[in-house]
Design a protein around this motif. Structure first.
Motif, PDB file in Angstrom:
ATOM      1  N   ASN A 546       0.780  -1.167  -0.159  1.00 12.83           N
ATOM      2  CA  ASN A 546      -0.031   0.046  -0.029  1.00 12.83           C
ATOM      3  C   ASN A 546       0.858   1.352  -0.096  1.00 12.83           C
ATOM      4  OD1 ASN A 546       1.079  -0.010   2.733  1.00 12.83           O
ATOM      5  ND2 ASN A 546      -0.944  -0.460   3.479  1.00 12.83           N
ATOM      6  N   GLY A 547       2.109   1.246  -0.086  1.00 16.11           N
ATOM      7  CA  GLY A 547       3.015   2.235  -0.139  1.00 16.11           C
ATOM      8  C   GLY A 547       3.258   3.019   1.113  1.00 16.11           C
ATOM      9  N   GLU A 548       2.896   2.256   2.143  1.00 18.26           N
ATOM     10  CA  GLU A 548       2.953   2.846   3.481  1.00 18.26           C
ATOM     11  C   GLU A 548       4.280   3.119   3.996  1.00 18.26           C
ATOM     12  OE1 GLU A 548       1.059   2.449   7.961  1.00 18.26           O
ATOM     13  OE2 GLU A 548       0.619   0.737   6.626  1.00 18.26           O
ATOM     14  N   LEU A 549       4.835   4.067   4.515  1.00 18.56           N
ATOM     15  CA  LEU A 549       5.878   4.196   5.126  1.00 18.56           C
ATOM     16  C   LEU A 549       5.622   4.204   6.886  1.00 18.56           C
ATOM     17  CD1 LEU A 549       9.035   4.811   4.877  1.00 18.56           C
ATOM     18  CD2 LEU A 549       8.726   7.143   4.875  1.00 18.56           C
ATOM     19  N   PRO A 577       6.553  -9.615   0.513  1.00 18.38           N
ATOM     20  CA  PRO A 577       7.358  -9.238  -0.742  1.00 18.38           C
ATOM     21  C   PRO A 577       7.446  -7.790  -1.241  1.00 18.38           C
ATOM     22  CG  PRO A 577       5.940 -11.288  -1.335  1.00 18.38           C
ATOM     23  CD  PRO A 577       5.330 -10.824   0.188  1.00 18.38           C
ATOM     24  N   GLY A 578       8.418  -7.328  -1.392  1.00 22.84           N
ATOM     25  CA  GLY A 578       8.586  -5.986  -1.764  1.00 22.84           C
ATOM     26  C   GLY A 578       8.866  -5.015  -0.429  1.00 22.84           C
ATOM     27  N   ASP A 579       8.713  -5.434   0.781  1.00 21.62           N
ATOM     28  CA  ASP A 579       8.718  -4.824   1.887  1.00 21.62           C
ATOM     29  C   ASP A 579      10.141  -4.369   2.133  1.00 21.62           C
ATOM     30  OD1 ASP A 579       5.976  -4.691   2.193  1.00 21.62           O
ATOM     31  OD2 ASP A 579       5.944  -5.903   3.816  1.00 21.62           O
ATOM     32  N   SER A 580      10.447  -3.231   2.735  1.00 21.48           N
ATOM     33  CA  SER A 580      11.827  -2.840   3.165  1.00 21.48           C
ATOM     34  C   SER A 580      11.937  -2.307   4.405  1.00 21.48           C
ATOM     35  CB  SER A 580      12.577  -1.893   2.186  1.00 21.48           C
ATOM     36  OG  SER A 580      12.481  -2.295   0.892  1.00 21.48           O
ATOM     37  N   LEU A 604      13.910  13.605   3.679  1.00 25.77           N
ATOM     38  CA  LEU A 604      14.158  12.135   3.579  1.00 25.77           C
ATOM     39  C   LEU A 604      12.931  11.233   3.433  1.00 25.77           C
ATOM     40  CD1 LEU A 604      16.463   9.893   4.197  1.00 25.77           C
ATOM     41  CD2 LEU A 604      16.002  10.103   6.663  1.00 25.77           C
ATOM     42  N   ARG A 605      11.776  11.457   4.326  1.00 22.61           N
ATOM     43  CA  ARG A 605      10.858  10.539   3.923  1.00 22.61           C
ATOM     44  C   ARG A 605      10.369  10.651   2.428  1.00 22.61           C
ATOM     45  NH1 ARG A 605       8.994  13.450   8.652  1.00 22.61           N
ATOM     46  NH2 ARG A 605       9.274  12.505  10.558  1.00 22.61           N
ATOM     47  N   ASN A 606      10.221  11.750   1.780  1.00 19.86           N
ATOM     48  CA  ASN A 606       9.718  11.880   0.548  1.00 19.86           C
ATOM     49  C   ASN A 606      10.578  11.280  -0.462  1.00 19.86           C
ATOM     50  OD1 ASN A 606       7.586  13.734   1.227  1.00 19.86           O
ATOM     51  ND2 ASN A 606       8.760  15.392   1.034  1.00 19.86           N
ATOM     52  N   SER A 611      11.383   6.159  -4.244  1.00 21.96           N
ATOM     53  CA  SER A 611      12.168   5.153  -4.571  1.00 21.96           C
ATOM     54  C   SER A 611      11.845   3.896  -4.246  1.00 21.96           C
ATOM     55  CB  SER A 611      13.720   5.353  -4.151  1.00 21.96           C
ATOM     56  OG  SER A 611      13.919   6.677  -4.209  1.00 21.96           O
ATOM     57  N   PRO A 612      10.230   3.356  -4.492  1.00 23.18           N
ATOM     58  CA  PRO A 612       9.970   2.130  -4.226  1.00 23.18           C
ATOM     59  C   PRO A 612      10.398   0.877  -4.833  1.00 23.18           C
ATOM     60  CG  PRO A 612       8.234   3.243  -5.576  1.00 23.18           C
ATOM     61  CD  PRO A 612       9.464   4.061  -5.385  1.00 23.18           C
TER      62      PRO A 612
END
Length: 651
Positions: A546-549, A577-580, A604-606, A611-612
């Protein structure tokens, strides 16, 4: 080094000749010859050194201007990259909104002449129809146009490589300069960024640069009086003040036609990617010029400034003339003094002159007899002896200080090599995961480090630490912390692992120092993660679905501050999968610019959110580059370390 003194007594009776004229001939004659020789050598060396300084200064200026051009070209390229990524995300917008988006691209910077979205036939329109909406700067403002077959066939015409070349290479590229007949109708160079429609090639987004207007769009930041040109890799002019020369015959043909082997040789050096300078007897005119060049790396072009030799060296010649006049005036003053006092103090001055000559040859142990008949000469002899003694002492002290300084520099270089050697040299072999780390110290040595250890059961422990301060002291404590961390790996529970590590550091940590630390334990089989922090934060977790940070604060007390501290249980979560997971030291987001403003967590958050899909190595490089770009010319003040942990696919 100690030199035994050697005295110059008044035993040379030839110095006592009664006639002042003879004294002048014997004393001032040789002194005059020596002084003229020294004056000539000094003037020549000063002219040569000043010329070298001017060359270095102008070369740095050329490198600065080429860097500005490179930055502008990269900014323009980012516009196309951003638009390409937008369409690659699968978003569907109307044709009118496509044109509006292209208009926004053109208006972002005066450098961009036009912007185009060329869709692969069969993606947005039927396979037989070309659809390439294009917006460019017309005489009356922005103009819209569709580059279809009525304009030219950009899919099959080999003259228009702005579409075929990036499609073939599968990546963004700058085109060779060309005349865009039918669309922009100008000499331009095009940057094309590719995008995909699903798994297939979707087309390119372009930005065009008006080559003839580079002086107005980019060169307005350059001194208006500076004569500069830009060459492409094939030796043709990309920019010239005479627009008819742009993309005309190659520079090598011009050199051959004028039988200028020096120009042909220089051209090869300039297009090879080097930064340098040369002095020529003429270029486009008969006036001698200094040529200073530096590459524009993003495009493969080279920036060249041409400055008349008289302009570059005018200050050098003026300074040399003034210094020569000053030395000549000093010579005349000395000769007058010799003439005035020769009748009274011929012998002592003769002895002093000989002693000065000895000192000039490097004999700092020379002394003169202080028993002259006049008070002035005795004081002069005493001052001379004291001067040579002080000079000898200073030379010996400087030699010792130089040796100590060189030894310290060697020790620091060795310490830096050792510290860099403690960092992992390769990524850990963890199935289904991409883990990367990177660190750069503010000084030769720093207080940051990162590490990873693959445990016997297949789990991997990733750690990152930041010792307060930077330099040799924190570097030593970082090495100690790393050793203790590796020695404590047998602890099964991360909380007990931190308790034990803290207790080991308590006894070794100097007063006023501490270590912020974070440990991440990844199980690649279950994809379960444990994470615990000792005063280090914020920590970031990117949820790919979901693109959540998710941001975690600096929990716990830093290591080395509180004895018997208990850190409790680690935070547990799973990685899809894809989580960092990102571990970053504060040197990155606290880096200030020239106004004192820090890069900050918001930027930094932006940058993380932007860069997903890049690799972990590319994400690290982007985060550092964007912080460095924000800081500008302000040097890195604190150590920077970044670790990225990413799950690639489900097992």
């Amino acid at each position: 080094m100690t030199v035994a003194p050697s005295y110059r007594p008044y035993t040379d009776f030839s110095l006592f000749m009664p006639l002042r004229r003879q004294m002048i001939l014997l004393i001032a004659g040789p002194a005059l010859a020596i002084y003229v020789l020294i004056l000539g050598i000094a003037a020549f060396n000063q002219y040569r050194e000043s010329k070298r300084e001017a060359e270095v200064s102008m070369t740095r200026l050329a490198a600065s201007y080429s860097s500005r051009f490179d930055g502008k070209m990269r900014d323009a390229a980012r516009i196309a990259d951003t638009t390409a990524r937008f369409f690659e995300s699968g978003v569907t917008i109307s044709d009118d909104n496509v044109y509006k988006l292209l208009e926004d691209n053109v208006q972002q910077t005066p450098l961009v002449y036009g912007s185009c979205l060329a869709f692969e036939p069969g993606t947005r329109r039927p396979a037989g129809e070309l659809f390439a909406p294009y917006v460019y700067r017309g005489p009356a403002g922005l103009k819209r146009e569709n580059i279809d077959r009525n304009v030219y066939d950009w899919t099959s015409d080999p003259n228009y490589t702005w579409y075929s070349r990036p499609k073939k290479l599968g990546r963004a590229v700058w085109s060779e300069p060309y005349f865009d007949k039918g669309a922009g109708n100008i000499l331009m160079s095009t940057y094309s960024a590719t995008f995909h429609a699903g798994k297939s090639f979707g087309g390119v987004c372009t930005v065009d640069i008006d080559l003839a207007r580079l002086r107005e769009t980019v060169g307005n930041e350059i001194d208006a009086t500076l004569d500069f040109v830009i060459l492409a890799s094939d030796g043709r002019y990309v920019y010239h003040s005479d627009a008819t020369r742009i993309m005309a015959r190659p520079f090598s043909e011009y050199a051959d036609a004028n039988r200028r082997n020096d120009l042909a040789t220089l051209m090869k050096q300039m297009v090879s990617g080097q930064t340098g300078a040369a002095w020529l007897d003429g270029w486009d005119s008969d006036a001698p010029v200094g040529v200073f060049y530096s590459p524009i790396s993003s495009t493969g072009w080279v920036f060249i400034s041409r400055v008349p030799t008289d302009v570059v060296l005018s200050s050098v010649r003026h300074r040399t003339l003034l210094n020569g006049m000053a030395l000549l005036a000093a010579l005349l003053l000395i000769a007058g003094c010799i003439y005035f006092v020769a009748g009274r103090i011929a012998a002592p001055i003769g002895a002093l002159e000989l002693a000065v000559t000895d000192v000039g040859r490097g004999d700092l142990g020379t002394r003169v007899d202080e028993s002259a008949s006049t008070t002035e000469v005795r004081n002069l002899a005493h001052s001379f002896n004291r001067m040579t003694a002080d000079l000898r002492a200073n030379v010996e002290r400087l030699a010792v200080e130089k040796a100590v300084r060189q030894r310290m520099e060697r020790d620091l270089d060795i310490a830096r090599q050792i510290q860099r050697g403690l960092l992992p040299s390769s990524k850990p072999d963890v199935p289904g995961y991409d883990i990367a780390g990177w660190s750069r110290a503010a000084d030769k040595t720093g207080g940051d480090y990162f590490d990873w250890q693959v445990l016997p059961d297949g789990r991997v422990l990733i750690s990152l630490a930041d010792v307060s301060g930077h330099g040799i002291g924190p570097a030593l404590m970082a090495a100690v912390c790393r050793a203790y961390a590796r020695a404590t790996i047998h602890e099964e529970d991360l909380g007990r692992y931190m308790d034990r590590l803290n207790q080991l550091l308590i006894d070794d940590m100097p007063e006023g120092r501490f270590v912020t630390f974070v440990g991440v334990l990844v199980d690649p089989k279950s994809h379960q993660v444990q994470m615990i922090s000792a005063g280090h934060g914020p920590l970031f977790r990117c949820v790919h679905a979901n693109g959540e940070l998710i941001e975690t604060g600096a929990d716990g007390v830093p290591l080395g501050l509180v004895p018997q501290n208990e850190y409790g249980s680690a935070t547990k979560f799973s990685l899809d999968p894809g989580d960092s997971v990102l571990l970053i030291t504060d040197g990155l987001f606290e880096w200030p610019n020239a106004t004192g403003e820090s890069y900050g967590l918001k930027r930094l958050r932006n940058a993380i959110r932007a860069s997903p899909s890049v690799t972990t190595d590319e994400m690290i490089q982007r985060l550092y580059d964007q912080s460095q770009e924000f800081a500008g010319k302000v040097a890195q003040e604190d150590d920077v370390t970044i670790v990225v942990i990413r799950r690639l696919s489900a097992n």
